[in-house]
Design a protein around this motif. Structure first.
Motif, PDB file in Angstrom:
ATOM      1  N   GLU A 251      41.154  98.671  -8.470  1.00  0.00           N
ATOM      2  CA  GLU A 251      41.702  98.652  -9.482  1.00  0.00           C
ATOM      3  C   GLU A 251      41.227  98.789 -10.974  1.00  0.00           C
ATOM      4  OE1 GLU A 251      45.649  97.703  -6.137  1.00  0.00           O
ATOM      5  OE2 GLU A 251      45.076  96.736  -7.498  1.00  0.00           O
ATOM      6  N   SER A 252      41.366  97.845 -11.555  1.00  0.00           N
ATOM      7  CA  SER A 252      41.056  97.225 -13.063  1.00  0.00           C
ATOM      8  C   SER A 252      39.487  98.652 -13.142  1.00  0.00           C
ATOM      9  CB  SER A 252      40.928  96.147 -13.123  1.00  0.00           C
ATOM     10  OG  SER A 252      39.373  96.323 -12.779  1.00  0.00           O
ATOM     11  N   ARG A 253      39.135  99.152 -12.072  1.00  0.00           N
ATOM     12  CA  ARG A 253      37.868 100.320 -12.492  1.00  0.00           C
ATOM     13  C   ARG A 253      38.347 101.542 -12.541  1.00  0.00           C
ATOM     14  NH1 ARG A 253      32.322  96.766  -9.445  1.00  0.00           N
ATOM     15  NH2 ARG A 253      32.166  95.119 -11.322  1.00  0.00           N
ATOM     16  N   GLY A 254      39.290 101.884 -12.087  1.00  0.00           N
ATOM     17  CA  GLY A 254      40.082 102.572 -11.512  1.00  0.00           C
ATOM     18  C   GLY A 254      39.620 103.687 -10.424  1.00  0.00           C
ATOM     19  N   GLU A 255      39.012 103.069  -8.999  1.00  0.00           N
ATOM     20  CA  GLU A 255      38.421 102.735  -7.623  1.00  0.00           C
ATOM     21  C   GLU A 255      39.270 102.822  -6.688  1.00  0.00           C
ATOM     22  OE1 GLU A 255      34.228 100.209  -8.240  1.00  0.00           O
ATOM     23  OE2 GLU A 255      35.773  99.724  -6.970  1.00  0.00           O
ATOM     24  N   THR A 256      39.145 104.602  -5.931  1.00  0.00           N
ATOM     25  CA  THR A 256      40.268 104.872  -5.028  1.00  0.00           C
ATOM     26  C   THR A 256      38.956 105.511  -4.327  1.00  0.00           C
ATOM     27  OG1 THR A 256      40.298 107.435  -6.225  1.00  0.00           O
ATOM     28  CG2 THR A 256      41.421 105.310  -6.939  1.00  0.00           C
TER      29      THR A 256
END
Length: 319
Positions: free
Chosen positions: A211-216
């Motif tokens: 989530e901190s890396r913006g991974e979805t």
């Protein structure tokens, strides 16, 4: 000479691990590793391969072929009838799907319960993927986290630690040591608790990091972006057995094995018979299910026998 034997074993093990990580089959790797042990320890080559290697190979196949056979049939009945899928859906409703972390834990719990019920891991993944994929997509959970949750469920505490698990890895030592599948229960329970705590912490950590890396799900590599790997839900239009009927064979297996202390082979044979009676109306291509279940035995037993043959060469090489 003893140090040299240890060195040859470590060398052959290192090569085995290296080749396995490069994607080579254990059917090829094990004989190559055995050849190294035989040659470096001065053993006669043909005698070492035909007697030491093949003796280990054949003895394992002789002792465990029937266990692998009926375990594969049991798993195939649970898969083709839709019973494994029915159990998975029921567990998902209980655990919930309101958050990303709950979805990950649901994958763990469902996988663990199914494998603890004696269902083959290949069956579990085909039951899980059509359920997990839409949830991961809906909640934008990075798809790569599925692997961690899935293997946490199938390949840690339910494989070797939890007392009474009917996994092959837990059954094989009972034949060598004369123990039962519930041997060392306190140690197994302690190990189970520790492994669950560590892995739950890691899943939460991996999710927060993603989530901190913006991974979805959408912006990570996933099966949707490769049309050849797109998975269809084989149970979409299929009538599944009732939940009570679906859980009877795994429950029967666990009770017969742990409460009544039946031999594992007899337990599996009876469990297959229960599946045969209960799931027959829910299986469309009945003879195909039986035939495919039987042929699914071949690769696992050959792979494991090949590895055991290598182990027999290691022992002979050290004598």
């Amino acid at each position: 000479m003893e140090l040299w034997s240890v060195f040859t074993i470590l060398l052959s093990l290192g090569l085995l691990i290296f080749m396995a990580l490069r994607g080579f089959s254990i059917i090829i790797i094990a004989p190559i590793a055995s050849i190294i042990v035989i040659l470096l320890n001065g053993m006669p080559f043909l005698e070492g391969m035909q007697e030491s290697y093949m003796a280990g190979f054949i003895n394992f196949a002789k002792n465990y072929y029937l266990i692998f056979l009926f375990a594969a049939l049991f798993g195939k009945f649970m898969e083709d009838s839709g019973a494994a899928r029915k159990i998975a859906e029921a567990l998902l409703r209980i655990i919930g799907r309101e958050s990303k972390f709950k979805v990950l834990i649901a994958v763990v719990v469902i996988s663990a319960i199914l494998t603890y019920g004696g269902i083959n891991v290949f069956v579990v993944i085909f039951a899980m993927l059509p359920i997990a994929k839409p949830l991961f997509k809906e909640l934008e959970v990075p798809w790569h986290l599925f692997v961690g949750a899935f293997f946490f469920g199938i390949a840690t505490f339910t494989m070797t630690m939890t007392p009474g698990t009917p996994s092959i890895q837990n059954i094989i030592p009972t034949k060598y040591f004369g123990t039962t599948v519930t041997a060392a229960p306190l140690l197994g329970i302690i190990a189970t608790i520790l492994v669950i705590i560590i892995n739950v912490w890691y899943l939460r950590f991996a999710l927060k990091r993603a989530e901190s890396r913006g991974e979805t799900y959408s912006n990570m590599k996933n099966p949707d972006k490769n049309p050849k790997r797109e998975m269809t839900d084989q149970y979409a239009d299929k009538k599944l057995p009732p939940l009570f009927v679906s859980i009877l064979p795994p429950v029967f297996l666990l009770v017969a094995l742990n409460a009544f202390k039946l031999d594992i082979l007899l337990t599996l044979m009876l469990s297959v018979a229960v599946c045969f009676v209960l799931f027959w109306p829910f299986i469309e291509k009945k003879f195909k299910t039986i035939n495919v279940g039987a042929t699914n035995t071949v690769l696992p037993i050959v792979n494991t026998s090949a590895d055991v043959g290598y182990g027999n060469c290691r022992v002979c090489g050290c004598i």
